[in-house]
Design a protein around this motif. Structure first.
Motif, PDB file in Angstrom:
ATOM      1  N   ARG A 180       2.811   0.090  -4.254  1.00  0.00           N
ATOM      2  CA  ARG A 180       1.633   0.050  -5.116  1.00  0.00           C
ATOM      3  C   ARG A 180       2.004   0.202  -6.586  1.00  0.00           C
ATOM      4  NH1 ARG A 180      -0.491   5.555  -2.274  1.00  0.00           N
ATOM      5  NH2 ARG A 180       0.442   7.091  -3.673  1.00  0.00           N
ATOM      6  N   GLY A 235       1.388  11.229  -6.078  1.00  0.00           N
ATOM      7  CA  GLY A 235       1.157  10.672  -4.750  1.00  0.00           C
ATOM      8  C   GLY A 235       2.347  10.736  -3.834  1.00  0.00           C
ATOM      9  N   TRP A 285      -6.818   2.248  -5.028  1.00  0.00           N
ATOM     10  CA  TRP A 285      -5.811   2.960  -5.833  1.00  0.00           C
ATOM     11  C   TRP A 285      -5.676   2.300  -7.211  1.00  0.00           C
ATOM     12  CZ3 TRP A 285      -1.057   2.007  -8.119  1.00  0.00           C
ATOM     13  CH2 TRP A 285      -0.261   3.124  -8.433  1.00  0.00           C
ATOM     14  N   SER A 312       0.814  -1.217   0.000  1.00  0.00           N
ATOM     15  CA  SER A 312       0.000   0.000   0.000  1.00  0.00           C
ATOM     16  C   SER A 312       0.848   1.269   0.000  1.00  0.00           C
ATOM     17  CB  SER A 312      -0.937   0.022   1.222  1.00  0.00           C
ATOM     18  OG  SER A 312      -1.966  -0.916   1.068  1.00  0.00           O
ATOM     19  N   THR A 333      -5.544  -0.115   1.338  1.00  0.00           N
ATOM     20  CA  THR A 333      -5.852   1.075   0.545  1.00  0.00           C
ATOM     21  C   THR A 333      -5.399   0.874  -0.897  1.00  0.00           C
ATOM     22  OG1 THR A 333      -3.737   2.085   1.154  1.00  0.00           O
ATOM     23  CG2 THR A 333      -5.637   2.584   2.561  1.00  0.00           C
ATOM     24  N   ARG A 368      -7.060   3.634 -11.263  1.00  0.00           N
ATOM     25  CA  ARG A 368      -6.144   3.747 -12.398  1.00  0.00           C
ATOM     26  C   ARG A 368      -6.402   2.707 -13.468  1.00  0.00           C
ATOM     27  NH1 ARG A 368      -4.877   5.877  -8.143  1.00  0.00           N
ATOM     28  NH2 ARG A 368      -3.553   7.728  -8.000  1.00  0.00           N
TER      29      ARG A 368
END
Length: 557
Positions: free
Chosen positions: A14, A167, A39, A9, A35, A43
């Motif tokens: 990720r 991010g 994400w 995560s 999480t 995408r």
């Protein structure tokens, strides 16, 4: 499984999971809290080969799916940690992953992500001098290498520099944040200070190739083409349209000054170095597998766009795609489709392009929404009319111009000068057809009041609900010069009221006027008027569907 990724995560984890899934691998994502799935879904990553499992590396690991390749991207990347907290993740946690990997009968490789400043140290770290984060990473690096040799675990260590991309909000991002907000009066370090970066997608592709390569390698993965820190900050400043600091403060002096004076975390100062790193083996490996890093200047600019678009991680972007572009000499924030928009949306005061996010979701075509010059995130321009010409220059459609409040003047002048390039004109709460502006924008203390306003206070002043668009506008008003330019723009628009009223009567494109019932016109125009019941001066925020319905569809070629 083909691979298991610990710390999946996290920022690096990720991106790695997304890369492995894109290659068709079966991936177990070991996380403390999921999480990751949201994400990946956002995408468009196909997750059919993904299994999410719960794991806490600070404790001995068990009951996890076996895998051929084990990646440890987990760890605590933060400053101000206690020694105990830092060691739990960066030392004990790394050893727990290694010892679990040693039990796998078909293990091909353990890939451990370390750091470009910590790997290769020869002795125990000094926690007092370095701080808990860097010292724990050094200790963890030494411990993993020693224990892997004892257990016969095939190990590869990857030592990335600052990994940047959408991010990423820590490390160098704090310098960019201070630069953007006008709180970076001087640069830390000297002219040769080298803070290298590597793009997140490239690093993920590199990691994905590592298990098939030789074991026992230690790869320093960073872009040697990263400019020295003063040039890097200058590149970002030019892209954002802000002024770069001209002075610098040596790192040695920063270490002796109190943190209350410098604003710098002491643990970050060891990264201010002119050292270079042994990247030859990483470059050779990348060349063998056909990897080439993207141009560092493009990566840095795109990263800076993402930082500003998310308010440095404070909120998701309101409109996408987005970024800075040159428009008539102004570094202008543009969101949406620049070349073939169906609608061009121009905001009023004291807002920015995020004002249009609610109604844009209900329009039936692509939009182009800029921050006006000198307002929001855009730098000033010599002339608003020249800026409008520059904005519309690349447009290849006949879009409907939709202008709110003060923006009605520039939109009207462009439509009158170029009726063949405009499919229609929509004026929402046009200021030149209404009464005087609110008292706060006319007072002698207006600039100071605007700069100090919280989002909640601004929402109360404007008579709208507190929300993302208001928070975005308030954040811009806190930046140097923006509140002053808001007041200057208001005065200019007030001086042009009579000219705009006269021009409206002879403009050669269809005009639709939209107003809120609580924000009436004081002048009766010779064009159709749509009144929205219950709305005030900002119907986009309170009645977005009604606003979208009042906007005519663009002409179809």
């Amino acid at each position: 499984m083909d691979a298991i990724v610990f710390g999946a995560s996290g920022f690096i984890g990720r991106h790695l999971v997304a890369e492995l899934l894109a290659r068709g691998q079966r991936v177990a994502a070991a996380v403390r809290e999921d999480t990751l799935t949201a994400w990946l879904d956002a995408r468009g990553v196909e997750t059919g080969g993904l299994s999410v499992v719960t794991a806490d590396i600070t404790r001995p690991l068990a009951a996890l799916p076996a895998a051929r390749d084990v990646y440890n991207t987990a760890g605590r990347y933060a400053f101000g940690l206690t020694r105990q907290d830092a060691r739990a993740a960066n030392v004990s946690g790394a050893l727990h992953v290694l010892e679990w990997a040693a039990t796998l009968p078909e293990l091909r490789r353990l890939v451990h992500v370390s750091g470009y400043r910590v790997s290769g140290a020869s002795g125990p770290p000094d926690y007092a001098a370095l701080g808990a984060y860097e010292a724990s990473k050094i200790e963890g690096d030494l411990a993993v290498r020693a224990r892997a040799a004892e257990l016969g675990v095939p190990l590869t260590i990857a030592n990335p520099s600052a990994v940047i991309g959408p991010g990423q909000y820590i490390g160098p991002a704090t310098l960019v944040r201070d630069l953007w907000n006008g709180r970076l009066p001087a640069l830390p370090g000297g002219p040769d200070t080298f803070v290298p970066v590597v793009e997140a997608g490239y690093f993920a592709r590199f990691l994905a190739e590592v298990p098939a390569g030789p074991a026992g390698e230690h790869y320093w993965v960073l872009d040697d083409a990263t400019p020295p820190l003063p040039e890097l900050i200058g590149l970002i400043a030019a892209h954002l349209g802000v002024r770069a600091p001209r002075r610098s403060i040596p790192a040695g002096l920063l270490r002796r000054l109190p943190r209350a004076v410098t604003g710098a975390d002491p643990e970050t100062l060891s990264f201010l170095s002119a050292e270079r790193y042994p990247t030859a083996s990483a470059h050779a490996f990348a060349a063998r597998v056909g990897l080439k890093p993207p141009p560092v200047e493009d990566v840095v600019r795109a990263w800076a766009d993402g930082l500003v678009g998310t308010r440095f991680g404070a909120a998701p972007p309101a409109l996408s795609p987005h970024g800075f572009h040159d428009v008539a000499g102004s570094r202008t924030w543009l969101a949406g489709e620049r070349h073939r928009p169906a609608y061009v949306l121009l905001h009023g005061l004291p807002m920015n392009a995020d004002l249009w996010a609610p109604p844009a979701a209900h329009l039936d075509g692509p939009i182009l929404a800029p921050d006006l010059p000198g307002l929001g995130r855009s730098a000033p321009a010599a002339s608003t009319d020249a800026w409008m010409e520059g904005l519309m220059g690349p447009v290849r459609t006949r879009p409907v111009l939709v202008a709110h409040s003060l923006a009605g003047g520039p939109a009207l002048r462009f439509a009158a000068a170029h009726p063949e390039r405009v499919g229609g004109l929509v004026l929402i709460a046009p200021a030149f057809l209404q009464g005087p502006a609110a008292r706060i924008t006319r007072s002698s203390l207006a600039v100071g009041k605007l700069r100090r306003m919280s989002a909640t206070q601004l929402a109360g002043t404007l008579g709208v609900p507190d929300g993302p668009a208001v928070a975005s506008a308030a954040a811009d008003l806190h930046r140097p010069g923006v509140a002053r330019r808001v007041i200057a723009a208001l005065r200019t628009a007030f001086a042009e009221r009579e000219h705009s009223r006269a021009l409206l009567e002879r403009v050669g494109v269809p005009v639709q006027i939209v107003t809120g019932a609580a924000d009436p016109l004081t002048t009766t125009p010779g064009h159709p008027v749509t009144e929205i019941a219950g709305a005030g001066h900002y119907p986009q925020l309170t009645h977005p569907i009604e606003v979208a319905q009042a906007v005519p569809r663009p002409a179809r070629r």
